[in-house]
Design a protein around this motif. Structure first.
Motif, mmCIF file in Angstrom:
data_model
loop_
_atom_site.group_PDB
_atom_site.id
_atom_site.type_symbol
_atom_site.label_atom_id
_atom_site.label_comp_id
_atom_site.label_asym_id
_atom_site.label_seq_id
_atom_site.Cartn_x
_atom_site.Cartn_y
_atom_site.Cartn_z
ATOM 1 N N LEU A 239 14.746 14.996 -3.117
ATOM 2 C CA LEU A 239 13.871 14.663 -4.349
ATOM 3 C C LEU A 239 12.389 15.189 -3.672
ATOM 4 C CD1 LEU A 239 12.740 13.578 -6.945
ATOM 5 C CD2 LEU A 239 12.579 11.543 -5.842
ATOM 6 N N ALA A 240 11.941 15.047 -2.163
ATOM 7 C CA ALA A 240 10.649 15.512 -1.702
ATOM 8 C C ALA A 240 10.929 16.991 -1.153
ATOM 9 C CB ALA A 240 10.501 14.501 -0.626
ATOM 10 N N GLU A 241 11.100 17.819 -2.235
ATOM 11 C CA GLU A 241 11.504 19.279 -1.607
ATOM 12 C C GLU A 241 10.240 19.884 -1.019
ATOM 13 O OE1 GLU A 241 10.269 21.469 -6.248
ATOM 14 O OE2 GLU A 241 12.495 21.263 -5.365
ATOM 15 N N GLY A 242 8.980 19.192 -1.327
ATOM 16 C CA GLY A 242 7.891 19.875 -0.824
ATOM 17 C C GLY A 242 7.557 19.441 0.853
ATOM 18 N N ILE A 243 8.417 18.635 1.245
ATOM 19 C CA ILE A 243 8.416 18.329 2.762
ATOM 20 C C ILE A 243 9.848 18.714 3.250
ATOM 21 C CG2 ILE A 243 6.483 16.971 2.442
ATOM 22 C CD1 ILE A 243 8.448 14.355 2.744
ATOM 23 N N ALA A 244 10.458 19.355 2.533
ATOM 24 C CA ALA A 244 11.804 19.759 2.985
ATOM 25 C C ALA A 244 11.866 21.322 3.939
ATOM 26 C CB ALA A 244 12.753 19.945 1.931
ATOM 27 N N VAL A 245 11.535 20.903 5.150
ATOM 28 C CA VAL A 245 11.155 22.123 6.046
ATOM 29 C C VAL A 245 11.897 21.837 7.208
ATOM 30 C CG1 VAL A 245 9.293 23.012 7.645
ATOM 31 C CG2 VAL A 245 8.511 22.140 5.409
ATOM 32 N N LYS A 246 12.945 22.795 7.774
ATOM 33 C CA LYS A 246 13.514 22.890 8.662
ATOM 34 C C LYS A 246 13.123 22.791 9.949
ATOM 35 C CE LYS A 246 17.511 24.504 5.997
ATOM 36 N NZ LYS A 246 18.640 25.594 5.542
ATOM 37 N N GLN A 247 11.986 23.835 10.184
ATOM 38 C CA GLN A 247 11.151 23.928 11.518
ATOM 39 C C GLN A 247 10.054 23.617 11.494
ATOM 40 O OE1 GLN A 247 12.833 24.741 14.494
ATOM 41 N NE2 GLN A 247 10.990 24.469 15.270
ATOM 42 N N PRO A 248 9.474 22.610 12.127
ATOM 43 C CA PRO A 248 7.984 22.405 12.023
ATOM 44 C C PRO A 248 7.283 23.517 12.654
ATOM 45 C CG PRO A 248 9.183 21.009 13.868
ATOM 46 C CD PRO A 248 10.132 21.539 12.783
ATOM 47 N N GLY A 249 5.813 23.648 12.622
ATOM 48 C CA GLY A 249 5.196 24.667 13.311
ATOM 49 C C GLY A 249 4.976 24.349 14.729
ATOM 50 N N ASP A 250 4.670 25.451 15.566
ATOM 51 C CA ASP A 250 4.260 25.119 17.095
ATOM 52 C C ASP A 250 3.069 24.445 17.132
ATOM 53 O OD1 ASP A 250 6.602 26.532 17.664
ATOM 54 O OD2 ASP A 250 5.530 28.651 17.403
ATOM 55 N N THR A 251 2.017 24.755 16.559
ATOM 56 C CA THR A 251 0.449 24.196 16.677
ATOM 57 C C THR A 251 0.772 22.695 16.269
ATOM 58 O OG1 THR A 251 -0.485 26.240 16.517
ATOM 59 C CG2 THR A 251 -1.864 24.040 16.018
ATOM 60 N N THR A 252 1.380 22.618 15.007
ATOM 61 C CA THR A 252 1.517 21.157 14.362
ATOM 62 C C THR A 252 2.274 20.541 15.390
ATOM 63 O OG1 THR A 252 3.426 21.809 12.967
ATOM 64 C CG2 THR A 252 1.046 22.155 11.905
ATOM 65 N N PHE A 253 3.327 20.839 15.838
ATOM 66 C CA PHE A 253 4.009 20.047 16.703
ATOM 67 C C PHE A 253 3.359 19.661 17.941
ATOM 68 C CE2 PHE A 253 6.767 19.855 20.601
ATOM 69 C CZ PHE A 253 7.412 18.663 20.468
ATOM 70 N N GLU A 254 2.654 20.331 18.447
ATOM 71 C CA GLU A 254 1.822 19.808 19.588
ATOM 72 C C GLU A 254 0.695 18.922 19.096
ATOM 73 O OE1 GLU A 254 2.596 20.719 22.424
ATOM 74 O OE2 GLU A 254 3.793 22.055 22.237
ATOM 75 N N ILE A 255 0.082 18.938 18.090
ATOM 76 C CA ILE A 255 -0.844 17.903 17.434
ATOM 77 C C ILE A 255 -0.123 16.688 17.234
ATOM 78 C CG2 ILE A 255 -2.586 17.495 15.815
ATOM 79 C CD1 ILE A 255 -3.046 20.421 15.756
ATOM 80 N N VAL A 256 0.862 16.965 16.485
ATOM 81 C CA VAL A 256 1.812 15.467 15.856
ATOM 82 C C VAL A 256 2.165 14.763 17.362
ATOM 83 C CG1 VAL A 256 3.687 14.568 14.984
ATOM 84 C CG2 VAL A 256 2.423 16.361 13.655
ATOM 85 N N ARG A 257 2.741 15.453 18.399
ATOM 86 C CA ARG A 257 3.061 15.008 19.530
ATOM 87 C C ARG A 257 1.873 14.098 20.319
ATOM 88 N NH1 ARG A 257 4.275 18.948 24.286
ATOM 89 N NH2 ARG A 257 2.048 18.952 24.215
ATOM 90 N N ASP A 258 0.567 14.582 20.161
ATOM 91 C CA ASP A 258 -0.343 13.936 21.135
ATOM 92 C C ASP A 258 -1.214 13.041 20.170
ATOM 93 O OD1 ASP A 258 0.217 15.484 23.100
ATOM 94 O OD2 ASP A 258 -1.291 16.989 22.866
ATOM 95 N N LEU A 259 -1.147 12.979 18.757
ATOM 96 C CA LEU A 259 -1.899 12.215 17.971
ATOM 97 C C LEU A 259 -1.308 11.341 17.128
ATOM 98 C CD1 LEU A 259 -4.926 14.911 16.819
ATOM 99 C CD2 LEU A 259 -4.914 13.082 18.955
ATOM 100 N N VAL A 260 -0.145 11.625 16.622
ATOM 101 C CA VAL A 260 0.776 10.601 15.782
ATOM 102 C C VAL A 260 1.243 9.486 16.149
ATOM 103 C CG1 VAL A 260 2.368 10.744 13.984
ATOM 104 C CG2 VAL A 260 0.679 12.684 14.171
#
Length: 416
Positions: A239-260
């Motif tokens: 149902l959540a097709e707007g977040i149905a992403v198979k591969q996260p971004g490189d920049t976003t991955f690093e930020i999420v890893r450090d801050l989330v």
């Protein structure tokens, strides 16, 4: 995760910082809607948390994506603006880019996969963009967009893995904490990670003790799996097709890893329940991704109990037929709609006797389906499915008991 360690690129600089988000807020402020951030007393009672909703579904294109798209467009130099931009998207990114591109006089080209429904193509063209249909999958459209951009000298605008896009999305956190400074937890949907990266960057800088929790659909746990070094499938109709992403971004991955601080997963049933609650309680329409934050609170109540939780309703673009199906399924799960399967003898008056019991119990019959041929019953038997409307689960249970007392075995046709 959970640290506030600064993300560094090869030059030792942060790709996105609080100053970038604040500059984006000043840059786009006059051209986007400062959407309400309101406390929901009813949802707070249901979830056990104090819930603040950020209504990004009230943006002109009904999604937060406008923020990053507009910030990116405004930062282009004059040459790039005159040549135009290109993106691959079949959703909110396309509409946000097209809408603000037309406002600014910047040509916008969007590449979509050939099977993209006309309901998504038409609004994008309606905002003035040129739509190219290419490939069977999003990956094909993405590759074609990159190639066309290089050939024509167009600036490629990534939907999430871009510092300017991330900074624009982060402006949501600035507004939320200004309106409701008591928020101590942000619950943010994750697809490619642009929204949560921007929001975490701003929120952690302004309020270091704040907790930022991401939400992904169980069918597409891409960021969740990558952070944990897991190989999990990312596929299926969510149902959540707007977040149905198979591969996260490189920049976003690093930020999420450090801050989330954490990422939780939600099932399709949780998403459906959240979407239905937002419509019935808050009288607001969201898409599946827009319901993900509330779905997290419903699926993991102990995780958020007694917290002051800010939830982003990130988008409201949902097909009306899909919305109707979700609402009807929720009514069925709550017992207000039901389909009962009964075995009857094929003789005069059989259906009348059943209808009499429904009348006695004040249950409204909506549809009746007879099956005489494709059944394992004897030739004089038949199966009858009766769709009915009751007040609640207890009312439905009373009907089933009354049918049993009348000599009828009624089996509920359950939803998945």
């Amino acid at each position: 995760m959970g640290t506030v360690q600064a993300l560094r690129d090869v030059e030792g600089k942060k790709p996105v910082g609080l100053a970038d988000v604040q500059a984006a807020a000043a840059r786009i402020g006059d051209s986007i809607i400062r959407t309400p951030c309101l406390e929901s007393r009813t949802l707070s009672e249901i979830t056990g948390a104090r819930v603040f909703l950020k209504f990004e579904n009230l943006q002109f294109t009904a999604a937060y994506k406008e923020r990053g798209a507009l910030n990116k467009l405004l930062l282009l130099d004059e040459t790039a603006k005159s040549r135009g931009v290109i993106a691959a998207s079949a959703g909110n990114h396309a509409q946000g880019l097209a809408y603000h591109g037309r406002r600014l006089g910047i040509p916008v080209t969007i590449v979509m996969p050939r099977p993209t429904p006309i309901a998504k193509v038409s609004p994008t063209e309606g905002h003035g963009a040129t739509v190219i249909l290419e490939g069977e999958k999003f990956e094909d459209a993405y590759a074609h967009a990159v190639e066309v951009g290089k050939t024509r000298g167009l600036t490629f605008v990534h939907p999430f893995d871009d510092a300017d896009i991330i900074a624009g999305q982060g402006t949501i956190a600035l507004e939320m904490l200004e309106t409701a400074p008591e928020i101590d937890t942000l619950v943010v949907p994750i697809g490619g990670g642009g929204l949560i990266s921007g929001m975490a960057t701003a929120a952690k800088a302004l309020k270091p003790g704040i907790e930022v929790v991401g939400v992904q659909a169980e069918l597409y746990p891409s960021m969740y799996a990558k952070l944990r070094g897991l190989k999990l499938p990312c596929e299926g109709d969510t149902l959540a097709e707007g977040i149905a992403v198979k591969q996260p971004g490189d920049t976003t991955f690093e930020i999420v890893r450090d801050l989330v601080d954490d990422i939780v997963l939600v099932a399709e049933r949780d998403l459906e329940k959240a979407l239905s609650l937002l419509l019935t309680v808050e009288k607001t329409v969201v898409e599946g991704a827009g319901a993900a934050g509330l779905a997290a609170l419903l699926a993991h109540p102990g995780r958020f109990r007694d917290r002051n939780v800010g939830v982003v309703l990130c988008g409201g673009n949902i097909d009306t037929r899909l919305l109707a199906n979700v609402l009807l399924r929720d009514l069925a799960r709550s017992g207000r709609l039901a389909r009962l399967r009964l075995r009857l003898q094929d003789r005069p008056g059989a259906l009348f006797q059943i209808a009499r019991i429904f009348d006695e119990q004040q249950v409204n019959i909506i549809e009746i389906y007879h099956q005489r041929v494709f059944t394992t019953l004897p030739a004089k038997g038949l199966i009858t499915d009766i769709e009915c409307e009751t007040r609640d689960r207890a009312h439905l249970d009373r009907l089933v008991d009354a049918l049993a007392r009348g000599g009828y075995e009624a089996n509920m046709v359950e939803l998945a």
